[in-house]
Design a protein around this motif. Structure first.
Motif, mmCIF file in Angstrom:
data_model
loop_
_atom_site.group_PDB
_atom_site.id
_atom_site.type_symbol
_atom_site.label_atom_id
_atom_site.label_comp_id
_atom_site.label_asym_id
_atom_site.label_seq_id
_atom_site.Cartn_x
_atom_site.Cartn_y
_atom_site.Cartn_z
ATOM 1 N N UNK A 180 0.859 -1.154 -0.130
ATOM 2 C CA UNK A 180 0.150 -0.008 0.032
ATOM 3 C C UNK A 180 0.845 1.361 -0.200
ATOM 4 N N UNK A 181 1.898 1.374 1.024
ATOM 5 C CA UNK A 181 2.498 2.378 1.265
ATOM 6 C C UNK A 181 3.368 2.961 -0.245
ATOM 7 N N UNK A 182 3.592 2.279 -1.119
ATOM 8 C CA UNK A 182 4.502 2.405 -2.506
ATOM 9 C C UNK A 182 3.298 3.144 -3.376
ATOM 10 N N UNK A 183 2.124 2.832 -3.137
ATOM 11 C CA UNK A 183 1.018 3.276 -4.000
ATOM 12 C C UNK A 183 0.564 4.832 -3.791
ATOM 13 N N UNK A 184 0.837 5.042 -2.342
ATOM 14 C CA UNK A 184 0.568 6.710 -2.019
ATOM 15 C C UNK A 184 2.072 7.879 -1.931
ATOM 16 N N UNK A 185 2.908 6.843 -1.816
ATOM 17 C CA UNK A 185 4.216 7.670 -1.995
ATOM 18 C C UNK A 185 5.336 6.982 -2.886
ATOM 19 N N UNK A 186 5.064 6.992 -4.111
ATOM 20 C CA UNK A 186 5.752 6.225 -5.114
ATOM 21 C C UNK A 186 6.994 6.957 -5.669
ATOM 22 N N UNK A 187 7.169 8.399 -5.229
ATOM 23 C CA UNK A 187 8.557 8.808 -5.457
ATOM 24 C C UNK A 187 9.346 9.038 -4.218
ATOM 25 N N UNK A 188 9.093 8.383 -3.126
ATOM 26 C CA UNK A 188 10.017 8.387 -2.193
ATOM 27 C C UNK A 188 11.004 7.134 -2.186
ATOM 28 N N UNK A 189 12.186 7.665 -2.493
ATOM 29 C CA UNK A 189 13.291 6.569 -2.909
ATOM 30 C C UNK A 189 13.612 5.573 -1.645
ATOM 31 N N UNK A 190 13.667 6.155 -0.353
ATOM 32 C CA UNK A 190 14.066 5.511 0.668
ATOM 33 C C UNK A 190 12.836 4.265 0.925
ATOM 34 N N UNK A 191 11.926 4.469 0.528
ATOM 35 C CA UNK A 191 10.499 3.720 0.636
ATOM 36 C C UNK A 191 10.680 2.641 -0.466
ATOM 37 N N UNK A 192 10.948 3.072 -1.572
ATOM 38 C CA UNK A 192 11.269 2.003 -2.865
ATOM 39 C C UNK A 192 12.260 1.140 -2.465
#
Ligand code: ZN
Ligand code: FE
Length: 255
Positions: A180-192
């Motif tokens: 889910x997280x990646x769908x709402x903050x797709x540009x966050x490199x640390x998240x990716x």
């Protein structure tokens, strides 16, 4: 470190934790999701259960209270404001209260939202927080009883702890949260990067708990209302943190 933590997989996706004060031998079970694995871990470590610290009343957190109390004669600690729902409670604690587990100091943080009586236990000297179902790796608890305002206040309280604080969440929900997280903050490199790392760990059956306050601060959308990318994705540009959090939570509920 004056405490040792033993993490215990329980039920389907719960974690129980034993916290052992090395100087005195005092040992607490953080919640009681399942009696047998907790007893097995105690036997393995050669520890005697002296306390149960409950985060909230749900069965997968307090279901083993009574059986363990009969067996060990341990003291059960829980939220004063929710005492009638904590089986076998002996000691009622309130927000900001500090008590001893042996020589270790434990601070109580009231973190309502998932339930109205939810609390967290913070071992400041050991930089460890046991947060139950309030904050998860890349997620947060469902709001069964509280409001978005309350839950946001609770998350803010936890996020005010030092970055290096180890966060012991009560469930291994991380991979689903990551999806889910990646769908709402797709540009966050640390998240990716973290999403990839989580996939690698889970493939090998390795727990993603504990996490840390700093890691959540960088990657968990539920505590990142300041993120422009998140605001844009969920159509809440410039909204206040509670509204951004509430919308993120709502989208996760429907994900
Ligand atoms: Zn719960
Ligand atoms: Fe739970």
């Amino acid at each position: 470190m004056s405490i040792e933590v033993k993490q215990i997989p329980c039920l389907g996706d719960n974690y129980g934790f034993l916290v052992h004060d090395t100087e005195t031998g005092a040992t607490a079970s953080i919640d009681t999701p399942e009696v047998e694995p907790i007893n097995n871990a105690l036997a393995e470590q050669g520890w005697t259960l002296t306390h149960i610290l409950n985060t909230h009343h749900h069965f997968d957190h307090a279901g083993g209270n009574e059986e363990l109390k009969v067996q060990w004669g341990c003291e059960i600690i829980g939220a004063a404001c929710d005492a009638e729902r904590i089986p076998g409670i002996d000691r009622r604690v309130v927000d900001g209260e500090v008590f001893q587990l042996g020589n270790a100091q434990v601070k109580v943080l009231e973190v309502p939202g998932h339930t109205v009586g939810h609390i967290a236990y913070y071992f400041a000297d050991d930089r460890a927080a046991f947060v139950g179902d309030t904050l998860f790796a890349l997620g947060c608890g469902r709001m069964f009883e509280g409001t978005a305002q309350q839950m946001w206040g609770s998350l803010e309280k936890l996020m005010a702890l030092p970055d290096e604080t180890a966060v012991y969440c009560a469930h291994e929900y991380t991979q689903a949260n990551a999806a889910f997280a990646i769908t709402v903050e797709p540009d966050n490199e640390a998240l990716r990067q973290r999403v990839e790392e989580i996939a690698r760990l889970r493939e090998q059956g390795i727990p993603t708990v504990p996490t840390s306050i700093g890691l959540e601060r960088r990657t968990n959308p539920f505590v990142r209302p300041q993120s422009t990318n998140l605001q844009q994705t969920i159509d809440r540009v410039g909204s206040d943190p509670v509204a951004i959090f509430a919308e993120t939570r709502k989208r996760k509920d429907n994900f």
